[in-house]
Motif scaffolding. Sequence first.
Motif, PDB file in Angstrom:
ATOM      1  N   ILE A  37      -5.054   1.391  -5.307  1.00 53.86           N
ATOM      2  CA  ILE A  37      -5.510   2.528  -4.507  1.00 53.86           C
ATOM      3  C   ILE A  37      -6.895   2.255  -3.927  1.00 53.86           C
ATOM      4  CG2 ILE A  37      -6.059   4.987  -4.534  1.00 53.86           C
ATOM      5  CD1 ILE A  37      -3.051   4.236  -4.789  1.00 53.86           C
ATOM      6  N   ARG A  38      -7.772   1.652  -4.726  1.00 51.29           N
ATOM      7  CA  ARG A  38      -9.107   1.316  -4.208  1.00 51.29           C
ATOM      8  C   ARG A  38      -9.010   0.307  -3.075  1.00 51.29           C
ATOM      9  NH1 ARG A  38     -10.525   1.390  -9.731  1.00 51.29           N
ATOM     10  NH2 ARG A  38     -10.393  -0.881  -9.842  1.00 51.29           N
ATOM     11  N   GLU A  39      -8.113  -0.681  -3.228  1.00 49.59           N
ATOM     12  CA  GLU A  39      -7.915  -1.665  -2.167  1.00 49.59           C
ATOM     13  C   GLU A  39      -7.418  -0.985  -0.894  1.00 49.59           C
ATOM     14  OE1 GLU A  39      -8.023  -5.577  -2.391  1.00 49.59           O
ATOM     15  OE2 GLU A  39      -9.659  -4.475  -3.353  1.00 49.59           O
ATOM     16  N   ALA A  40      -6.469  -0.070  -1.049  1.00 49.76           N
ATOM     17  CA  ALA A  40      -5.906   0.629   0.115  1.00 49.76           C
ATOM     18  C   ALA A  40      -6.961   1.472   0.811  1.00 49.76           C
ATOM     19  CB  ALA A  40      -4.733   1.500  -0.323  1.00 49.76           C
ATOM     20  N   MET A  41      -7.756   2.206   0.035  1.00 53.31           N
ATOM     21  CA  MET A  41      -8.784   3.055   0.637  1.00 53.31           C
ATOM     22  C   MET A  41      -9.860   2.223   1.327  1.00 53.31           C
ATOM     23  SD  MET A  41      -9.313   6.206  -2.008  1.00 53.31           S
ATOM     24  CE  MET A  41      -8.082   7.515  -2.112  1.00 53.31           C
ATOM     25  N   ALA A  42     -10.215   1.095   0.721  1.00 54.16           N
ATOM     26  CA  ALA A  42     -11.206   0.219   1.344  1.00 54.16           C
ATOM     27  C   ALA A  42     -10.678  -0.308   2.678  1.00 54.16           C
ATOM     28  CB  ALA A  42     -11.544  -0.953   0.419  1.00 54.16           C
ATOM     29  N   PHE A  43      -9.392  -0.651   2.719  1.00 56.36           N
ATOM     30  CA  PHE A  43      -8.794  -1.141   3.960  1.00 56.36           C
ATOM     31  C   PHE A  43      -8.812  -0.051   5.033  1.00 56.36           C
ATOM     32  CE2 PHE A  43      -5.133  -1.879   6.762  1.00 56.36           C
ATOM     33  CZ  PHE A  43      -5.356  -3.201   7.140  1.00 56.36           C
ATOM     34  N   ILE A  44      -8.479   1.186   4.633  1.00 59.02           N
ATOM     35  CA  ILE A  44      -8.487   2.300   5.584  1.00 59.02           C
ATOM     36  C   ILE A  44      -9.902   2.563   6.091  1.00 59.02           C
ATOM     37  CG2 ILE A  44      -8.154   4.800   5.800  1.00 59.02           C
ATOM     38  CD1 ILE A  44      -5.758   4.477   3.875  1.00 59.02           C
ATOM     39  N   GLU A  45     -10.874   2.583   5.187  1.00 59.09           N
ATOM     40  CA  GLU A  45     -12.259   2.850   5.576  1.00 59.09           C
ATOM     41  C   GLU A  45     -12.808   1.812   6.539  1.00 59.09           C
ATOM     42  OE1 GLU A  45     -14.215   3.090   1.823  1.00 59.09           O
ATOM     43  OE2 GLU A  45     -13.364   5.052   1.321  1.00 59.09           O
ATOM     44  N   GLN A  46     -12.339   0.568   6.402  1.00 57.04           N
ATOM     45  CA  GLN A  46     -12.828  -0.512   7.251  1.00 57.04           C
ATOM     46  C   GLN A  46     -12.032  -0.691   8.536  1.00 57.04           C
ATOM     47  OE1 GLN A  46     -12.833  -3.946   4.651  1.00 57.04           O
ATOM     48  NE2 GLN A  46     -14.081  -2.896   3.118  1.00 57.04           N
ATOM     49  N   ASN A  47     -10.827  -0.078   8.593  1.00 51.30           N
ATOM     50  CA  ASN A  47      -9.946  -0.333   9.746  1.00 51.30           C
ATOM     51  C   ASN A  47      -9.384   0.932  10.388  1.00 51.30           C
ATOM     52  OD1 ASN A  47      -9.417  -3.485   9.738  1.00 51.30           O
ATOM     53  ND2 ASN A  47      -9.353  -2.814   7.594  1.00 51.30           N
ATOM     54  N   PHE A  48      -9.878   2.114  10.018  1.00 51.03           N
ATOM     55  CA  PHE A  48      -9.300   3.351  10.539  1.00 51.03           C
ATOM     56  C   PHE A  48      -9.381   3.442  12.062  1.00 51.03           C
ATOM     57  CE2 PHE A  48     -13.770   4.387  10.094  1.00 51.03           C
ATOM     58  CZ  PHE A  48     -14.053   5.197  11.192  1.00 51.03           C
ATOM     59  N   GLN A  49     -10.366   2.759  12.646  1.00 41.60           N
ATOM     60  CA  GLN A  49     -10.537   2.813  14.098  1.00 41.60           C
ATOM     61  C   GLN A  49      -9.559   1.898  14.835  1.00 41.60           C
ATOM     62  OE1 GLN A  49     -12.428   1.340  11.917  1.00 41.60           O
ATOM     63  NE2 GLN A  49     -13.469  -0.466  12.709  1.00 41.60           N
ATOM     64  N   ASN A  50      -8.830   1.068  14.086  1.00 37.00           N
ATOM     65  CA  ASN A  50      -7.880   0.137  14.684  1.00 37.00           C
ATOM     66  C   ASN A  50      -6.460   0.693  14.631  1.00 37.00           C
ATOM     67  OD1 ASN A  50      -9.991  -1.773  15.046  1.00 37.00           O
ATOM     68  ND2 ASN A  50      -9.751  -2.447  12.912  1.00 37.00           N
ATOM     69  N   ASP A  51      -5.550   0.016  15.302  1.00 35.19           N
ATOM     70  CA  ASP A  51      -4.141   0.435  15.335  1.00 35.19           C
ATOM     71  C   ASP A  51      -3.452  -0.071  14.077  1.00 35.19           C
ATOM     72  OD1 ASP A  51      -1.651   1.335  16.045  1.00 35.19           O
ATOM     73  OD2 ASP A  51      -1.231  -0.310  17.433  1.00 35.19           O
ATOM     74  N   ILE A  52      -3.612   0.655  12.959  1.00 36.51           N
ATOM     75  CA  ILE A  52      -3.022   0.227  11.688  1.00 36.51           C
ATOM     76  C   ILE A  52      -1.906   1.193  11.283  1.00 36.51           C
ATOM     77  CG2 ILE A  52      -5.098  -0.936  10.861  1.00 36.51           C
ATOM     78  CD1 ILE A  52      -5.656   1.532   9.113  1.00 36.51           C
ATOM     79  N   SER A  53      -0.976   0.689  10.496  1.00 34.27           N
ATOM     80  CA  SER A  53       0.154   1.486  10.029  1.00 34.27           C
ATOM     81  C   SER A  53       0.201   1.458   8.499  1.00 34.27           C
ATOM     82  CB  SER A  53       1.455   0.915  10.585  1.00 34.27           C
ATOM     83  OG  SER A  53       1.676  -0.389  10.063  1.00 34.27           O
ATOM     84  N   VAL A  54       1.080   2.270   7.927  1.00 34.47           N
ATOM     85  CA  VAL A  54       1.271   2.262   6.475  1.00 34.47           C
ATOM     86  C   VAL A  54       1.766   0.886   6.024  1.00 34.47           C
ATOM     87  CG1 VAL A  54       2.564   3.279   4.553  1.00 34.47           C
ATOM     88  CG2 VAL A  54       1.711   4.737   6.405  1.00 34.47           C
ATOM     89  N   GLU A  55       2.612   0.256   6.842  1.00 36.08           N
ATOM     90  CA  GLU A  55       3.095  -1.098   6.519  1.00 36.08           C
ATOM     91  C   GLU A  55       1.934  -2.077   6.419  1.00 36.08           C
ATOM     92  OE1 GLU A  55       4.416   0.882   8.740  1.00 36.08           O
ATOM     93  OE2 GLU A  55       6.536   1.090   8.199  1.00 36.08           O
ATOM     94  N   ASP A  56       0.963  -1.944   7.311  1.00 38.73           N
ATOM     95  CA  ASP A  56      -0.210  -2.829   7.275  1.00 38.73           C
ATOM     96  C   ASP A  56      -1.003  -2.637   5.975  1.00 38.73           C
ATOM     97  OD1 ASP A  56       0.325  -3.837   9.832  1.00 38.73           O
ATOM     98  OD2 ASP A  56      -0.774  -2.205  10.790  1.00 38.73           O
ATOM     99  N   ILE A  57      -1.156  -1.374   5.555  1.00 36.46           N
ATOM    100  CA  ILE A  57      -1.924  -1.091   4.339  1.00 36.46           C
ATOM    101  C   ILE A  57      -1.194  -1.639   3.117  1.00 36.46           C
ATOM    102  CG2 ILE A  57      -3.044   0.701   2.964  1.00 36.46           C
ATOM    103  CD1 ILE A  57      -2.866   2.518   5.481  1.00 36.46           C
ATOM    104  N   ALA A  58       0.137  -1.405   3.059  1.00 32.25           N
ATOM    105  CA  ALA A  58       0.930  -1.905   1.934  1.00 32.25           C
ATOM    106  C   ALA A  58       0.897  -3.432   1.887  1.00 32.25           C
ATOM    107  CB  ALA A  58       2.368  -1.406   2.049  1.00 32.25           C
TER     108      ALA A  58
END
Length: 287
Positions: free
Chosen positions: A179-200
């Motif tokens: 969960i920490r890894e996922a949140m860190a990824f979201i916090e660093q990439n929320f401005q980009n075109d990311i999907s749930v698949e990318d986070i997983a």
Amino acid sequence: MSNILYSIFPSENFIDLGLYQYGWEQCDPAHSFGPAARNHYLFHYVISGTGTLTAHNSKKESITYNIKSGQGFMIFPHQICTYIADNELPWEYTWLEFDGLKAKELIEASGFSVNSPVYRPRHKDLARQMMEEMVYIANHSQESPFHLIGHLYLFLDYLNKSNSSPLQSQGNRMRDFYIREAMAFIEQNFQNDISVEDIAAFCNLNRSYFGKIFHDTVGKSPQEFLISYRMSKAGELLKMTSLSIADVGNAVGYPNQLHFSRAFKNVYGVSPRAWRYEQQGNPEKDV
């Protein structure tokens, strides 16, 4: 001296964890609140005296708990409850109402659930330090929001350390890492075109399994969390900058202004432009 201190937190700019209201009270005999439901987490610590909490469990059954000095109770969002001070020895308690994107994870890690809302600390010295943080907040409403949020984090740290068991912490360690890894990824990439698949994929997890552990821990699906995080950041930009609506949308991952405005209105109930005017103290009709 008044037998109650009550304050409302002045800022809504804290995303991960934020305060809503807090205080201290020496209750009158048989003083009661409820039945009612809160919108956020509400924790009471009983300094002296005794009383009862009646709260719905996960099956919507009303369960009554006797709670005395040195203990406490957690009320969950939308949980119907009533709490009553003893007629002979009414309680003195201090409380904090709080919430945020990481609140559910922290509360569960501390051992609370709607079926287990009573705080019976395993470590009395840590419980006392936790109480001191709560009383400090109640008595220092004039301090800056950042100062009070710092003490909220200290309160939660003592709450977790004084109430959670080592076995519980070990069992959640791997899940919490993801969960920490996922949140860190979201916090660093929320401005980009990311999907749930990318986070997983970033966490090296199957999308379905990732979605389950994320929802179980955070209380929202990854997609809901991503949208909520983006809209919170958009709110900060709308309030703190003079960027155009299109530029704000682009900055939080929505290159299409129409899509951004729709997403923002779904979360806040008004358009970005109307919300900005309201925050500036100039309410504008949202047409």
